[in-house]
Design an enzyme around this catalytic site. Structure first.
Site, PDB file in Angstrom:
ATOM      1  N   HIS A 192       0.826  -1.210   0.000  1.00  0.00           N
ATOM      2  CA  HIS A 192       0.000   0.000   0.000  1.00  0.00           C
ATOM      3  C   HIS A 192       0.851   1.246   0.000  1.00  0.00           C
ATOM      4  CE1 HIS A 192      -3.370  -2.386   2.042  1.00  0.00           C
ATOM      5  NE2 HIS A 192      -3.535  -2.331   0.744  1.00  0.00           N
ATOM      6  N   ARG A 299      -4.141  -2.820 -17.209  1.00  0.00           N
ATOM      7  CA  ARG A 299      -3.910  -4.177 -16.679  1.00  0.00           C
ATOM      8  C   ARG A 299      -4.951  -4.460 -15.590  1.00  0.00           C
ATOM      9  NH1 ARG A 299       1.968  -2.548 -16.974  1.00  0.00           N
ATOM     10  NH2 ARG A 299       3.033  -4.164 -18.172  1.00  0.00           N
ATOM     11  N   ARG A 335      -7.367  -4.665 -21.024  1.00  0.00           N
ATOM     12  CA  ARG A 335      -6.913  -6.049 -21.208  1.00  0.00           C
ATOM     13  C   ARG A 335      -7.652  -6.951 -20.228  1.00  0.00           C
ATOM     14  NH1 ARG A 335      -0.666  -7.486 -20.443  1.00  0.00           N
ATOM     15  NH2 ARG A 335      -1.225  -7.420 -18.243  1.00  0.00           N
ATOM     16  N   GLU A 446       2.728 -11.846 -27.450  1.00  0.00           N
ATOM     17  CA  GLU A 446       3.748 -11.920 -26.392  1.00  0.00           C
ATOM     18  C   GLU A 446       4.264 -13.344 -26.208  1.00  0.00           C
ATOM     19  OE1 GLU A 446       2.240 -10.566 -22.598  1.00  0.00           O
ATOM     20  OE2 GLU A 446       0.288 -11.481 -22.916  1.00  0.00           O
ATOM     21  N   ASN A 469       7.719  -7.545 -22.804  1.00  0.00           N
ATOM     22  CA  ASN A 469       8.206  -8.075 -21.518  1.00  0.00           C
ATOM     23  C   ASN A 469       8.172  -9.595 -21.542  1.00  0.00           C
ATOM     24  OD1 ASN A 469       8.166  -5.411 -20.820  1.00  0.00           O
ATOM     25  ND2 ASN A 469       6.333  -5.540 -19.559  1.00  0.00           N
ATOM     26  N   ASP A 470       7.039 -10.119 -21.992  1.00  0.00           N
ATOM     27  CA  ASP A 470       6.925 -11.576 -22.067  1.00  0.00           C
ATOM     28  C   ASP A 470       7.561 -12.126 -23.330  1.00  0.00           C
ATOM     29  OD1 ASP A 470       5.676 -12.610 -19.724  1.00  0.00           O
ATOM     30  OD2 ASP A 470       3.905 -11.469 -20.274  1.00  0.00           O
ATOM     31  N   ARG A 480      12.019 -13.255 -17.017  1.00  0.00           N
ATOM     32  CA  ARG A 480      12.117 -11.789 -16.926  1.00  0.00           C
ATOM     33  C   ARG A 480      12.416 -11.309 -15.509  1.00  0.00           C
ATOM     34  NH1 ARG A 480       5.797 -10.126 -18.340  1.00  0.00           N
ATOM     35  NH2 ARG A 480       5.799  -8.411 -16.886  1.00  0.00           N
ATOM     36  N   CYS A 517       3.498  -2.420 -25.998  1.00  0.00           N
ATOM     37  CA  CYS A 517       3.233  -1.935 -24.642  1.00  0.00           C
ATOM     38  C   CYS A 517       4.154  -2.548 -23.588  1.00  0.00           C
ATOM     39  CB  CYS A 517       1.770  -2.171 -24.270  1.00  0.00           C
ATOM     40  SG  CYS A 517       1.259  -3.874 -24.421  1.00  0.00           S
TER      41      CYS A 517
HETATM   42  C1  PEP Z   1       4.258  -7.545 -21.706  1.00  0.00           C
HETATM   43  O1  PEP Z   1       4.372  -8.741 -21.486  1.00  0.00           O
HETATM   44  O2  PEP Z   1       5.085  -6.888 -22.390  1.00  0.00           O
HETATM   45  C2  PEP Z   1       3.113  -6.799 -21.165  1.00  0.00           C
HETATM   46  C3  PEP Z   1       2.879  -5.552 -21.503  1.00  0.00           C
HETATM   47  O3  PEP Z   1       2.343  -7.428 -20.271  1.00  0.00           O
HETATM   48  P1  PEP Z   1       2.735  -7.639 -18.718  1.00  0.00           P
HETATM   49  O4  PEP Z   1       3.978  -6.852 -18.436  1.00  0.00           O
HETATM   50  O5  PEP Z   1       1.548  -7.179 -17.972  1.00  0.00           O
HETATM   51  O6  PEP Z   1       2.942  -9.113 -18.650  1.00  0.00           O
HETATM   52 MG    MG Z   2       2.727  -9.871 -20.682  1.00  0.00          MG
END
Ligand code: PEP
Ligand code: MG
Length: 595
Positions: A192, A299, A335, A446, A469-470, A480, A517
């Site tokens: 928090h 998200r 999403r 992803e 990211n994924d 990651r 993203c």
């Molecule tokens: C990603 O995987 O790049 C993404 C934007 O989703 P998250 O980071 O929420 O897994």
């Molecule tokens: Mg992702």
């Protein structure tokens, strides 16, 4: 003597001030047995303390709203819910009535049991929720023994609050009698304190081990909420170094914000859409403040943070409507739940289960990143998915909303989702409830599978959002979140570049918009590459927007395209990075000049 500590920086900015210790040590509670004929009276005493706690929370909620902090208000509401929760309220009364424990003892045993259950959970988010139980228990205890919780109403102007933990009620007070910074011993990135500090924009460091032991009230302190560094009793030369750093940061921030209304346009006139990624509705404001043109990724798996216990299509709708209202007529992509793997937050399914379905009792999957995650979980737990989809459909009544499916690996996942959406749309139609019957449905690219079948997905999806990211983790087989293999986690790897190139081409053939993203989108170092590969929409964390915009305005599309062509012919991530660094030294010497 200066003491240097390292915590986790959760809200960037440098603060100078004097330590103000907030001691929330637990009170000692008397323990005694209550005779059977006096137990009803003891229960009444407990009920009075709960009632008093409720009244105090109500007052804090009103203050939170007054201070313009809806997130805090919601958290305090959640505390109110714990007060009357069966596992808390009835359990305490049972202990008094059946076991003859006095109210304080019953309260202590009950909160200890609840906290232990949270402790057994592995994910930070759950573990941090134990502090909610603690805070609520402490409030009731103080009402039982008649000790007021210290209100943070008397802070000196230069106070940096140092505490073991800070409750949302503390934060409400602090919003009014503003502190320069927060430091807590406990907490992580999703605590928090971290969430609220970001919402308030107060430089903060959490997880500062031993700070309560080492700091004394009135000590000089410097905190860097970006790096997580803390200096207690700094020397004059250290203080002057940090003052210089703080000045530079302020100037940079000011200069960047001054450009926020300029278009993100290359020198040869190509517009790039810059959007924000958000986890809670309150973040929309920062995205707009930093010059974002809308929300590219909402998200929703973080929903329980602002709407604890969210359940039912109406509750989902209410949550999304808050974002819709804040975003206005700008773009918004919601999403669907990406639960599982690294994101495990408590969602109550209409089937009565908590999802994700693994719990300490059922065991933890050995390979969660390849397990029941995101769209897989949604399609397995269809009742919850339907609630969410209906909520999103209802939120599409007044503005254009796009729906994004996470972690897609097969066309069937998109088809099944579309079937359910069409069914729900027919149901709403028959009930006369307004919504967008042509809600655009897109997929996250992803996973390697989604990238390889991008041409097939493009035939059936309305748009793509590339989640690097994924994508990086799955394409390069590199976790990651694992520091030991971080050296392999390279977005500039030739495999990634080829994938980005082919996904953009597949989308273009079918006229599908494509955005990116992942964190890569928010790093100005990658901007020339992304623009050169064909991306025209980048979505990122709010604070990254101004710098990326500045970068874009220094680039020309022709140069970026030439660069991308060259980069696609290079053999290693290192070669691509070096080529990028060389070009950037020419194109943006103020941002990437030699040190
Ligand atoms: C990603 O995987 O790049 C993404 C934007 O989703 P998250 O980071 O929420 O897994
Ligand atoms: Mg992702």
């Amino acid at each position: 003597m200066t003491t240097r500590l390292q915590g986790i920086g959760v809200c960037a900015g440098i603060a100078f001030g004097k330590v103000h210790i907030v001691d929330r040590r637990r009170l000692t509670a008397p323990h005694y047995h209550v005779a059977p004929e006096l137990r009803a009276k003891e229960v009444e005493r407990f009920e009075r303390a709960v009632f008093a706690s409720e009244e105090q929370l109500k007052e804090f909620r009103a203050r939170a709203l007054e201070a313009g902090m809806p997130q805090v208000e919601l958290l305090l509401g959640a505390h109110g819910m714990i007060l009357r929760d069966h596992a808390f309220y009835d359990a305490c009364k049972d202990r008094i009535l059946k076991e003859g424990q006095n109210a304080e003892w019953a309260l202590k045993d009950t909160t200890r049991g609840l906290k232990a259950a949270f402790d057994r959970l592995e994910q930070d988010y759950f573990r941090e929720r134990r502090s909610d139980v603690d805070i609520v228990g402490d409030r009731v205890l103080r009402n039982l023994v008649g000790v007021e919780t210290e209100l943070l109403d008397h802070l000196s102007e230069d106070a940096v609050v140092v505490a073991y933990d800070l409750s949302p009620a503390d934060m409400v007070s602090l919003a009014k009698y503003s502190a320069r910074g927060f430091v807590t011993e406990s907490g992580g990135r999703t605590s928090h304190t971290a969430i609220l500090a970001r919402a308030l924009g107060v430089p903060s460091v959490v997880s500062a081990t031993r700070i309560m032991q080492l700091a004394g009230s009135g000590d000089e302190i410097i905190l860097d909420g970006g790096t997580g560094e803390l200096l207690l009793r700094p020397s004059a030369s250290m203080a002057s170094r940090y003052r210089g750093r703080a000045r530079r940061l302020r100037l940079e921030q000011k200069a960047l914000l001054a450009d926020r209304l300029l278009p993100a346009e290359t020198s040869d006139g190509v517009r790039i859409e810059l959007l924000g990624n958000i986890e809670v509705s309150g973040e929309v404001e920062s995205v707009l403040l930093y010059g974002g043109q809308g929300i590219g990724l909402y998200r929703t798996e973080f929903l329980p943070i602002e709407s604890p216990g969210v359940a039912g299509a109406e509750a989902h709708h209410a949550a999304y409507q808050r974002v819709v209202d804040a975003v206005g007529d700008r773009p918004l992509t919601i999403r669907t739940l990406d639960l599982g793997a690294d994101k495990n937050l408590p969602f109550a399914s209409p089937t009565g289960d908590l999802v994700p379905s693994w719990t300490p009792e059922r065991g933890h999957p050995s390979n969660p990143a390849l397990g029941l995650r995101a769209i897989r979980l949604s399609l397995r737990d269809e009742p919850l998915f339907r609630e969410q989809l209906e909520g999103i459909l209802l939120a599409s009544a007044t503005k254009r909303v796009r729906l994004l499916l996470p972690f897609v690996t097969a066309v069937e996942e998109l088809r099944r989702s579309r079937e359910i959406i069409a069914e729900l749309s027919r149901k709403l139609e028959s009930e006369g409830r307004p919504h967008d019957p042509n809600l655009p449905v897109g997929v996250m690219i992803e996973t390697p599978a989604a990238a390889w079948i991008a041409d097939l997905l493009a035939k059936e999806a309305d748009f793509f959002a590339i989640g690097t990211n994924d994508l990086v983790q799955y394409v390069l087989a590199t976790d990651r979140g694992n520091e030991e293999v971080a050296y392999l986690y390279r977005p500039c790897h030739p495999a990634l570049l080829r994938i980005l190139d082919s996904v953009c081409r597949a989308a273009a053939v079918h006229g599908r918009p494509v955005s990116i993203c992942g964190e890569m989108a928010g790093d100005p170092f990658h901007s020339p590459l992304l623009v050169g590969l064909g991306l025209r929409s980048l979505s990122m964390t709010a604070r990254a927007i101004p710098l990326v915009k500045r970068m874009i305005r220094k680039l020309s599309l022709a140069e970026c395209q030439d660069f991308a062509k060259t980069a696609l012919g290079l053999a290693t991530a290192g070669e691509v990075e070096q080529a990028l660094a060389e070009s950037l030294r020419r194109w943006a010497p103020d941002l990437f000049g030699a040190d």
